[in-house]
Design a protein around this motif. Sequence first.
Motif, PDB file in Angstrom:
ATOM      1  N   PRO A 269       0.825  -1.213   0.000  1.00  0.00           N
ATOM      2  CA  PRO A 269       0.000   0.000   0.000  1.00  0.00           C
ATOM      3  C   PRO A 269       0.856   1.259   0.000  1.00  0.00           C
ATOM      4  N   ALA A 270       0.510   2.193  -0.872  1.00  0.00           N
ATOM      5  CA  ALA A 270       1.273   3.432  -1.009  1.00  0.00           C
ATOM      6  C   ALA A 270       0.575   4.566  -0.275  1.00  0.00           C
ATOM      7  N   PRO A 271       1.320   5.554   0.209  1.00  0.00           N
ATOM      8  CA  PRO A 271       0.683   6.759   0.750  1.00  0.00           C
ATOM      9  C   PRO A 271      -0.175   7.412  -0.327  1.00  0.00           C
ATOM     10  N   ALA A 272      -1.216   8.101   0.076  1.00  0.00           N
ATOM     11  CA  ALA A 272      -2.169   8.670  -0.880  1.00  0.00           C
ATOM     12  C   ALA A 272      -1.478   9.593  -1.879  1.00  0.00           C
ATOM     13  N   GLU A 273      -0.496  10.379  -1.422  1.00  0.00           N
ATOM     14  CA  GLU A 273       0.153  11.337  -2.319  1.00  0.00           C
ATOM     15  C   GLU A 273       1.086  10.666  -3.334  1.00  0.00           C
ATOM     16  N   LEU A 274       1.404   9.388  -3.132  1.00  0.00           N
ATOM     17  CA  LEU A 274       2.284   8.673  -4.053  1.00  0.00           C
ATOM     18  C   LEU A 274       1.545   7.595  -4.841  1.00  0.00           C
ATOM     19  N   ALA A 275       0.212   7.625  -4.818  1.00  0.00           N
ATOM     20  CA  ALA A 275      -0.560   6.668  -5.606  1.00  0.00           C
ATOM     21  C   ALA A 275      -0.374   6.950  -7.088  1.00  0.00           C
ATOM     22  N   GLY A 276      -0.482   5.925  -7.907  1.00  0.00           N
ATOM     23  CA  GLY A 276      -0.327   6.105  -9.355  1.00  0.00           C
ATOM     24  C   GLY A 276       1.050   6.639  -9.687  1.00  0.00           C
ATOM     25  N   ASP A 277       1.082   7.761 -10.413  1.00  0.00           N
ATOM     26  CA  ASP A 277       2.346   8.397 -10.786  1.00  0.00           C
ATOM     27  C   ASP A 277       2.666   9.593  -9.896  1.00  0.00           C
ATOM     28  N   GLY A 278       2.189   9.550  -8.659  1.00  0.00           N
ATOM     29  CA  GLY A 278       2.457  10.653  -7.737  1.00  0.00           C
ATOM     30  C   GLY A 278       3.937  10.886  -7.502  1.00  0.00           C
ATOM     31  N   TYR A 279       4.732   9.792  -7.443  1.00  0.00           N
ATOM     32  CA  TYR A 279       6.168   9.937  -7.196  1.00  0.00           C
ATOM     33  C   TYR A 279       6.825  10.745  -8.310  1.00  0.00           C
ATOM     34  N   THR A 280       6.543  10.367  -9.555  1.00  0.00           N
ATOM     35  CA  THR A 280       7.138  11.058 -10.696  1.00  0.00           C
ATOM     36  C   THR A 280       6.737  12.522 -10.720  1.00  0.00           C
TER      37      THR A 280
ATOM     38  N   THR B 108      13.227  23.053 -10.040  1.00  0.00           N
ATOM     39  CA  THR B 108      13.805  24.204  -9.336  1.00  0.00           C
ATOM     40  C   THR B 108      15.308  24.304  -9.538  1.00  0.00           C
ATOM     41  N   LEU B 109      15.916  23.270 -10.119  1.00  0.00           N
ATOM     42  CA  LEU B 109      17.363  23.307 -10.351  1.00  0.00           C
ATOM     43  C   LEU B 109      17.750  24.145 -11.555  1.00  0.00           C
ATOM     44  N   GLY B 110      16.785  24.516 -12.392  1.00  0.00           N
ATOM     45  CA  GLY B 110      17.101  25.364 -13.536  1.00  0.00           C
ATOM     46  C   GLY B 110      16.930  24.645 -14.859  1.00  0.00           C
ATOM     47  N   ASN B 111      17.212  25.362 -15.948  1.00  0.00           N
ATOM     48  CA  ASN B 111      16.924  24.870 -17.291  1.00  0.00           C
ATOM     49  C   ASN B 111      17.834  23.746 -17.748  1.00  0.00           C
ATOM     50  N   GLY B 112      18.955  23.534 -17.107  1.00  0.00           N
ATOM     51  CA  GLY B 112      19.865  22.481 -17.531  1.00  0.00           C
ATOM     52  C   GLY B 112      19.558  21.144 -16.889  1.00  0.00           C
ATOM     53  N   THR B 113      18.277  20.871 -16.621  1.00  0.00           N
ATOM     54  CA  THR B 113      17.888  19.652 -15.925  1.00  0.00           C
ATOM     55  C   THR B 113      17.191  18.706 -16.893  1.00  0.00           C
ATOM     56  N   VAL B 114      17.611  17.444 -16.869  1.00  0.00           N
ATOM     57  CA  VAL B 114      17.058  16.402 -17.726  1.00  0.00           C
ATOM     58  C   VAL B 114      16.474  15.323 -16.824  1.00  0.00           C
ATOM     59  N   ILE B 115      15.257  14.854 -17.132  1.00  0.00           N
ATOM     60  CA  ILE B 115      14.667  13.771 -16.351  1.00  0.00           C
ATOM     61  C   ILE B 115      14.267  12.627 -17.288  1.00  0.00           C
ATOM     62  N   SER B 116      14.094  11.454 -16.714  1.00  0.00           N
ATOM     63  CA  SER B 116      13.856  10.251 -17.513  1.00  0.00           C
ATOM     64  C   SER B 116      12.385   9.934 -17.699  1.00  0.00           C
ATOM     65  N   ALA B 117      11.477  10.777 -17.177  1.00  0.00           N
ATOM     66  CA  ALA B 117      10.054  10.452 -17.249  1.00  0.00           C
ATOM     67  C   ALA B 117       9.232  11.727 -17.254  1.00  0.00           C
ATOM     68  N   GLY B 118       7.985  11.596 -17.695  1.00  0.00           N
ATOM     69  CA  GLY B 118       7.078  12.720 -17.679  1.00  0.00           C
ATOM     70  C   GLY B 118       5.646  12.259 -17.515  1.00  0.00           C
ATOM     71  N   THR B 119       4.968  12.776 -16.510  1.00  0.00           N
ATOM     72  CA  THR B 119       3.537  12.555 -16.340  1.00  0.00           C
ATOM     73  C   THR B 119       2.976  13.741 -15.562  1.00  0.00           C
ATOM     74  N   ARG B 120       2.026  14.437 -16.157  1.00  0.00           N
ATOM     75  CA  ARG B 120       1.466  15.672 -15.605  1.00  0.00           C
ATOM     76  C   ARG B 120       2.566  16.687 -15.289  1.00  0.00           C
ATOM     77  N   SER B 121       3.633  16.679 -16.095  1.00  0.00           N
ATOM     78  CA  SER B 121       4.749  17.602 -15.849  1.00  0.00           C
ATOM     79  C   SER B 121       5.204  18.296 -17.123  1.00  0.00           C
ATOM     80  N   SER B 122       4.378  18.284 -18.184  1.00  0.00           N
ATOM     81  CA  SER B 122       4.801  18.893 -19.446  1.00  0.00           C
ATOM     82  C   SER B 122       4.919  20.409 -19.351  1.00  0.00           C
ATOM     83  N   HIS B 123       4.342  20.999 -18.305  1.00  0.00           N
ATOM     84  CA  HIS B 123       4.415  22.451 -18.133  1.00  0.00           C
ATOM     85  C   HIS B 123       5.716  22.890 -17.485  1.00  0.00           C
ATOM     86  N   LEU B 124       6.529  21.948 -17.027  1.00  0.00           N
ATOM     87  CA  LEU B 124       7.759  22.295 -16.310  1.00  0.00           C
ATOM     88  C   LEU B 124       8.931  22.458 -17.281  1.00  0.00           C
TER      89      LEU B 124
END
Length: 674
Positions: A441-452, A461-477
């Motif tokens: 069982p996961a905490p409510a805030e980490l259900a589904g893709d909450g972690y990502t 917040t680290l700035g424009n030179g940041t690369v991540i390996s996944a995207g979900t509900r984060s295309s605005h970042l």
Amino acid sequence: DRTMPLSRHTGQIPESTWTLGFREMTEPWKGAVGCLGVAVFFAMTIGIISWQALEQSPEEWVLRGRDAGMLWERGRGALLLRALPAGRPVLAIAVGSVPATEPPPPRDRCWHDGGQFCYSWEEDAELRLSLEPPAAPGTECYGVRWSPLRPDVTLKDCFSMANVSWYGGPSIRAQRWPLNGAESPAQPLVSGDLGTNPDGFGPVLERYFLGSTGVTVTVAPDVSLLLSLESHRQFCLETPAGRAQPLHYQLCVSADCPARCPKHLTRNFPPCRSPIWRYHGPEGSAARIKRGLRSLVRRLKRHRLQEGVVALGERGTAVLAAADLVPSERRKRQALALVEPLELSITLSPYAGVTSPLFLRSLRGGEAAGYWLSRQPRPGGSSIPLLTAWKGQLCARLNVTSEAALGWFLARARRLRQALGATYVAFEGVEGNSFLEQDVPAPAELAGDGYTEVLAAALATLGNGTVISAGTRSSHLPLFVQMSPLRSDWSHAGLKGLIPSVLHYSLLGYNFFIPDAVGGSMAGATPGDPELFVRWLQIVTFLPVMAFGTPPWLCCDAWVLNLTRQCIQRHRDFVVPLLLKYSEEWQSLGYPIFRPAWWLSPTDPAAFTIEDEFLIGDEVLVAPITEKGQTWRDIYLPGEGHLWLDTNTARVFDGGTTLRNYSAGLAEVPVFVK
């Protein structure tokens, strides 16, 4: 005279008279009367059936809006969405959670509200349809909400692919465009690592599906959801069994869809410096890594490729970090000198091996319980880190719900970036739900893709030179997204899957992505194939970033090396200005930068299934070769009424046409300017 009233006999016909008369009939007359009776019986039966058919249509309107409406189809038990006034079919939803033969009765529990329709199957589920505020001008939206009435009811709606091409949803190992050709069993709609689970869903995923008939399906983020893909038949959304959870989604229909449906507004993005050269040299010690980096830079200079970024993997970053724990100006100058005149990218992840100095240091002061994801303790018990596998090691994963843990992780990333003189920081392992993978069982805030979602917001917040390996509900970042690794072959898991992935990422709002290395980074059927390298190179020239794993001088001969230089220059001089131009349109209107052929031909069914071409904005069409050994291909030119100029031959062609057997030699990629 008295006139006697005429009496009317109301009794039965005397049996004796009837019997006597019938007996006196001849045999032919008896047969005629019998046939007449049978004919009357059949006529009455057919009349009753016809009356019932007229009175009870197989389809019944249950909710009407201004531009569309929903019907219930009897027999198979399906919800239909039709556009008004002509009743054009838009969508068919097969309902799997209630008896298909039982239609909703005329009684509507929400009869007092013209914007809703409600009905309850007493022992199974309740359905509520509602008109909802439009998501955009010119759009009409309907809410569909199923609520189970028993714990053992599984709610399941299946969306037909008949005469509808579908896009969006999850990334998959062998990406298809449209999704109609994909196949997947029912599994949680959660991002994952295709390297460890090739049959699962990939790292970029949204609960958003776009249909070629002008309809979108958007699922609420708080709904626990399984998705199945049945090739060329349907895709299905369903709730997990035994949890008695509702299924809730929104349907929106627009006359301007599909070409103007996507709306993913974002912040400003400066393009990442290109190309990226991935370091695959020795990593046994800090000294060996530094020598390897200097050697790579010398070779790049020798071959006149001294621009871009040298990318160091997670292991190499960890080795250098251990040797350079304390940043200083002298060490920073030494780090910069390692790759000058190029820039450096380092790699981190939210994982820590249980025997690593990083994890052991976090144990000091009793911080382990707060810094790492943990199982829910029993009453009176203590938290135990939730251990998981990462790159073959037993690891703990950062607890993103702890402000202290996130602050520590971000501070460490900033410190390493400064100490090693890095311009970019790439974060791997952002995708996936560790609790779901271990059925915990996961905490409510980490259900589904909450972690990502939470980690991506923090990393932004680290700035424009940041690369991540996944995207979900984060295309605005303002984050670059690293595409999944592809196989070194010509299949949809390799080169053929590259353009479908580009269109998929861009449609979902992830326009600034870093494609896999030219030639693919996973072992495939044709490793070291010069033709594959060239055709791959020709595609990534027109993408946001060019990335290389194997340098061209190791895989191929001198002419490929020269072609690489030309492609890098074309990317810098021609492609980057285009990306800057259309990124402004993306930010203001939400339109993707990389667009499918149907963007300019939204009513041409031939455009809906083209997966080997793409547009940059509305003005450049790229149509590369993706078949081994071919030097020609058919090219669809979208946009009837437009003219297209071939940049290789200066020939001009009409839009809305197909060029048959168009020549494209190994050194050429067909590119047209509108």
